[in-house]
Design a protein around this motif. Structure first.
Motif, mmCIF file in Angstrom:
data_model
loop_
_atom_site.group_PDB
_atom_site.id
_atom_site.type_symbol
_atom_site.label_atom_id
_atom_site.label_comp_id
_atom_site.label_asym_id
_atom_site.label_seq_id
_atom_site.Cartn_x
_atom_site.Cartn_y
_atom_site.Cartn_z
ATOM 1 N N HIS A 88 36.977 -16.166 -18.199
ATOM 2 C CA HIS A 88 35.689 -15.119 -17.973
ATOM 3 C C HIS A 88 35.831 -14.775 -16.557
ATOM 4 C CE1 HIS A 88 31.464 -14.693 -18.382
ATOM 5 N NE2 HIS A 88 31.735 -14.198 -19.270
ATOM 6 N N ALA A 89 35.222 -13.477 -16.346
ATOM 7 C CA ALA A 89 35.282 -13.167 -14.889
ATOM 8 C C ALA A 89 33.812 -13.670 -14.263
ATOM 9 C CB ALA A 89 35.181 -11.592 -14.811
ATOM 10 N N THR A 90 33.756 -13.801 -13.032
ATOM 11 C CA THR A 90 32.709 -14.598 -12.689
ATOM 12 C C THR A 90 32.203 -13.382 -11.201
ATOM 13 O OG1 THR A 90 33.576 -15.851 -10.937
ATOM 14 C CG2 THR A 90 33.328 -16.920 -12.888
ATOM 15 N N PRO A 91 31.032 -13.997 -10.773
ATOM 16 C CA PRO A 91 30.845 -12.837 -9.647
ATOM 17 C C PRO A 91 31.807 -13.006 -8.525
ATOM 18 C CG PRO A 91 28.569 -13.672 -10.458
ATOM 19 C CD PRO A 91 29.791 -14.380 -11.277
ATOM 20 N N ALA A 92 32.438 -14.142 -8.259
ATOM 21 C CA ALA A 92 33.458 -14.288 -7.229
ATOM 22 C C ALA A 92 34.574 -13.465 -7.535
ATOM 23 C CB ALA A 92 33.834 -15.834 -7.261
ATOM 24 N N ASP A 93 34.869 -12.825 -8.663
ATOM 25 C CA ASP A 93 36.026 -11.948 -9.053
ATOM 26 C C ASP A 93 35.718 -10.434 -8.485
ATOM 27 O OD1 ASP A 93 37.713 -13.995 -9.984
ATOM 28 O OD2 ASP A 93 36.326 -13.976 -11.845
ATOM 29 N N VAL A 94 34.365 -9.960 -8.301
ATOM 30 C CA VAL A 94 33.996 -8.886 -8.189
ATOM 31 C C VAL A 94 34.766 -8.164 -7.078
ATOM 32 C CG1 VAL A 94 32.321 -7.096 -7.825
ATOM 33 C CG2 VAL A 94 31.782 -9.005 -9.325
ATOM 34 N N MET A 106 37.296 -5.018 -8.189
ATOM 35 C CA MET A 106 37.063 -3.675 -7.314
ATOM 36 C C MET A 106 38.071 -2.981 -6.687
ATOM 37 S SD MET A 106 34.021 -2.580 -8.323
ATOM 38 C CE MET A 106 34.237 -0.751 -7.238
ATOM 39 N N ALA A 107 38.970 -3.940 -6.282
ATOM 40 C CA ALA A 107 40.235 -3.463 -5.612
ATOM 41 C C ALA A 107 41.164 -2.861 -6.625
ATOM 42 C CB ALA A 107 40.948 -4.802 -4.690
ATOM 43 N N ALA A 155 35.735 5.581 -10.335
ATOM 44 C CA ALA A 155 35.478 4.326 -9.989
ATOM 45 C C ALA A 155 34.140 3.980 -10.100
ATOM 46 C CB ALA A 155 36.060 3.722 -8.702
ATOM 47 N N TRP A 156 33.685 2.576 -10.682
ATOM 48 C CA TRP A 156 32.462 2.158 -10.522
ATOM 49 C C TRP A 156 31.850 1.493 -9.309
ATOM 50 C CZ3 TRP A 156 30.832 -1.324 -15.092
ATOM 51 C CH2 TRP A 156 30.890 -0.800 -16.256
ATOM 52 N N SER A 157 30.944 1.540 -9.001
ATOM 53 C CA SER A 157 30.493 1.122 -7.571
ATOM 54 C C SER A 157 30.600 -0.393 -7.600
ATOM 55 C CB SER A 157 29.281 1.565 -7.304
ATOM 56 O OG SER A 157 28.194 0.782 -8.105
ATOM 57 N N PRO A 158 30.728 -1.114 -6.614
ATOM 58 C CA PRO A 158 30.473 -2.467 -6.492
ATOM 59 C C PRO A 158 29.347 -3.073 -7.200
ATOM 60 C CG PRO A 158 31.283 -1.709 -4.659
ATOM 61 C CD PRO A 158 30.923 -0.791 -5.094
ATOM 62 N N GLU A 159 28.243 -2.480 -6.927
ATOM 63 C CA GLU A 159 26.981 -2.803 -7.640
ATOM 64 C C GLU A 159 26.958 -2.830 -9.103
ATOM 65 O OE1 GLU A 159 26.948 -1.799 -3.362
ATOM 66 O OE2 GLU A 159 27.023 -0.476 -5.133
ATOM 67 N N ASP A 190 27.460 -5.935 -14.206
ATOM 68 C CA ASP A 190 27.838 -6.219 -15.658
ATOM 69 C C ASP A 190 28.551 -7.409 -15.589
ATOM 70 O OD1 ASP A 190 27.122 -3.721 -17.026
ATOM 71 O OD2 ASP A 190 29.329 -3.145 -17.421
ATOM 72 N N VAL A 191 29.203 -7.814 -14.592
ATOM 73 C CA VAL A 191 30.004 -9.217 -14.656
ATOM 74 C C VAL A 191 28.952 -10.306 -14.974
ATOM 75 C CG1 VAL A 191 31.333 -10.768 -13.462
ATOM 76 C CG2 VAL A 191 32.144 -8.562 -13.367
ATOM 77 N N ALA A 192 27.725 -9.904 -14.267
ATOM 78 C CA ALA A 192 26.748 -11.247 -14.205
ATOM 79 C C ALA A 192 25.763 -10.887 -15.399
ATOM 80 C CB ALA A 192 25.573 -11.035 -13.019
ATOM 81 N N ASP A 193 25.814 -9.913 -16.382
ATOM 82 C CA ASP A 193 25.031 -9.694 -17.228
ATOM 83 C C ASP A 193 25.386 -10.527 -18.563
ATOM 84 O OD1 ASP A 193 23.671 -8.687 -19.627
ATOM 85 O OD2 ASP A 193 23.746 -6.717 -18.717
ATOM 86 N N PRO A 194 24.407 -11.373 -19.242
ATOM 87 C CA PRO A 194 24.956 -12.196 -20.305
ATOM 88 C C PRO A 194 25.414 -11.171 -21.500
ATOM 89 C CG PRO A 194 22.531 -12.475 -19.755
ATOM 90 C CD PRO A 194 23.144 -11.658 -18.638
ATOM 91 N N ASN A 195 24.709 -10.100 -21.397
ATOM 92 C CA ASN A 195 25.119 -9.096 -22.786
ATOM 93 C C ASN A 195 26.352 -8.645 -22.397
ATOM 94 O OD1 ASN A 195 22.664 -9.376 -24.054
ATOM 95 N ND2 ASN A 195 21.591 -8.013 -22.580
ATOM 96 N N CYS A 196 27.234 -8.792 -21.466
ATOM 97 C CA CYS A 196 28.515 -8.508 -21.406
ATOM 98 C C CYS A 196 29.474 -9.561 -21.159
ATOM 99 C CB CYS A 196 28.591 -7.660 -19.829
ATOM 100 S SG CYS A 196 27.503 -6.108 -19.813
ATOM 101 N N TYR A 197 30.556 -9.114 -21.442
ATOM 102 C CA TYR A 197 31.656 -10.002 -21.498
ATOM 103 C C TYR A 197 32.848 -9.485 -20.831
ATOM 104 C CZ TYR A 197 35.120 -13.186 -23.393
ATOM 105 O OH TYR A 197 36.103 -14.292 -23.556
ATOM 106 N N TYR A 198 33.165 -10.141 -19.413
ATOM 107 C CA TYR A 198 34.508 -9.586 -18.680
ATOM 108 C C TYR A 198 35.386 -10.607 -18.685
ATOM 109 C CZ TYR A 198 32.250 -5.252 -17.238
ATOM 110 O OH TYR A 198 31.801 -3.870 -17.215
#
Length: 161
Positions: free
Chosen positions: A7-13, A17-18, A28-32, A37-45
């Motif tokens: 599971h991705a975490t905010p530390a992986d952003v 992004m690279a 490309a998506w913005s870092p924000e 999305d990575v932090a959103d509980p409705n998402c699964y990364y």
């Protein structure tokens, strides 16, 4: 080569992004957006990495699927060029589809660039069907998006002897 998924975490952003910016030149998506999305509980990364190098993200994929919602959406997926052609994209997609099913989704949607036939073939092999086109969706390239849908079969129970 083998990979591990987690599971991705905010530390992986930053690592995500690279890969995001090297894979998707103009759209490309913005870092924000990615961090949200990575932090959103409705998402699964998920991220994929070599087992001996957990900091080396070679692929990622994300799903938006609120628990109990009938639909999910594959938000994004990218595989580093050196890791392509080895089934990693398929593995990530299957993991996201499985998570969508666990969350109660009966359908999963995605958009794919009309000029990306290899991704389209992967999605078709996974059971996705084309359901529409969004003209000029990918900007600034003005490339159409093909909208695809997978109907997730209901889980079945098998009797054991």
């Amino acid at each position: 080569m083998t990979w591990q998924l987690r599971h991705a975490t905010p530390a992986d952003v930053d690592a995500i992004m690279a890969l995001e910016t090297s894979t998707f030149d103009n759209d490309a998506w913005s870092p924000e957006m990615m961090a949200r999305d990575v932090a959103d509980p409705n998402c699964y990364y998920l991220v994929a990495f070599p087992p001996d190098q957990p900091e080396r993200i070679e692929a990622y994929a994300g799903l938006l699927a609120p628990r109990g919602a009938p639909e999910g959406d594959i938000q994004t997926i990218a595989v580093a060029p050196a890791a392509r052609g080895r089934g990693l994209g398929r593995t990530l997609m299957q993991a996201l589809i499985g998570e969508a099913r666990k969350r109660g989704a009966r359908e999963v949607f995605l958009e794919v660039r009309a000029d990306n036939p290899s991704a389209q073939r992967l999605y078709e092999r996974l059971g996705f069907d084309e359901v529409g086109v969004r003209r000029g969706y990918y900007q600034p390239d003005n490339v159409d998006a093909i909208v695809m849908r997978l109907v997730i079969p209901a889980p079945t129970m098998e009797a054991t002897a």
